[in-house]
Design an enzyme around this catalytic site. Structure first.
Site, PDB file in Angstrom:
ATOM      1  N   ILE A 135       4.235   1.563  11.072  1.00 57.14           N
ATOM      2  CA  ILE A 135       4.203   1.062   9.694  1.00 57.14           C
ATOM      3  C   ILE A 135       2.921   0.236   9.502  1.00 57.14           C
ATOM      4  O   ILE A 135       2.963  -0.992   9.384  1.00 57.14           O
ATOM      5  CB  ILE A 135       5.469   0.228   9.369  1.00 57.14           C
ATOM      6  N   PRO A 136       1.773   0.906   9.485  1.00 51.87           N
ATOM      7  CA  PRO A 136       0.529   0.171   9.247  1.00 51.87           C
ATOM      8  C   PRO A 136       0.518  -0.389   7.830  1.00 51.87           C
ATOM      9  O   PRO A 136       1.019   0.246   6.904  1.00 51.87           O
ATOM     10  CB  PRO A 136      -0.561   1.233   9.444  1.00 51.87           C
ATOM     11  N   HIS A 137      -0.021  -1.591   7.689  1.00 51.52           N
ATOM     12  CA  HIS A 137      -0.001  -2.229   6.378  1.00 51.52           C
ATOM     13  C   HIS A 137      -1.146  -3.221   6.246  1.00 51.52           C
ATOM     14  O   HIS A 137      -1.736  -3.642   7.235  1.00 51.52           O
ATOM     15  CB  HIS A 137       1.337  -2.940   6.135  1.00 51.52           C
ATOM     16  N   GLY A 138      -1.446  -3.547   5.001  1.00 40.61           N
ATOM     17  CA  GLY A 138      -2.486  -4.522   4.749  1.00 40.61           C
ATOM     18  C   GLY A 138      -2.513  -4.925   3.295  1.00 40.61           C
ATOM     19  O   GLY A 138      -1.941  -4.261   2.430  1.00 40.61           O
TER      20      GLY A 138
END
Length: 155
Positions: free
Chosen positions: A64-67
């Site tokens: 769950i890559p996020h930014g």
């Protein structure tokens, strides 16, 4: 907040081809760029910056890559099922084949955390992940991801 608030049918991808974590994130950043209008390079730099703090590979083949990005107008999600699992430096050392990228405005605050929690709960469900891995195409993936939880329990 529901998953359908984060995803659109155009932001779900089946059969994404990538041979590395960086390549998968780059491909998703390019696709996110077409949805958000933000340059892919800015998205990728933000996501990779978050990855340097610690992997977003949460285990069981899920990442769950996020930014947070200043130019994002609202929460955006992208989901991809990879053709072949890749090393994502996951906490359980297992390769990843399901990726849910989440982009949030800088000012999102608690909404960003609520969205992450929602996505995490959904993808922590082993039965759901099995269904996603067996789904036939992006439309079926979108339908599974956005179905009402009451329908999931009844099925």
């Amino acid at each position: 907040m529901e998953i359908q608030d984060l995803l659109s049918p155009d932001s779900v991808y089946s059969g994404l081809k990538a041979s590395s974590k960086r390549q998968a994130l780059q491909e998703l950043a390019e696709r996110a760029s077409t949805i958000t209008g933000i340059p892919a390079r800015e998205i990728l730099e933000t996501i990779l910056g978050r990855e340097r703090l610690g992997t977003t590979g949460v285990g069981q083949g899920v990442a769950i890559p996020h930014g947070r990005l200043e130019k994002v107008d609202r929460l955006h999600g992208l989901f991809a099922r990879l053709d072949d699992p890749i090393d994502f430096e996951s906490i359980d050392d297992q390769p990843v084949d399901l990726i849910f990228m989440l982009l949030a405005p800088e000012s999102a605050g608690a909404d960003h955390l609520k969205a992450l929690a929602k996505v995490s709960r959904l993808l922590r469900d082993r039965a759901m992940c099995d269904k996603l891995r067996g789904a036939d195409g992006a439309a079926a993936l979108y339908a599974l991801l956005t179905q009402n939880p009451a329908q999931t329990n009844a099925a």
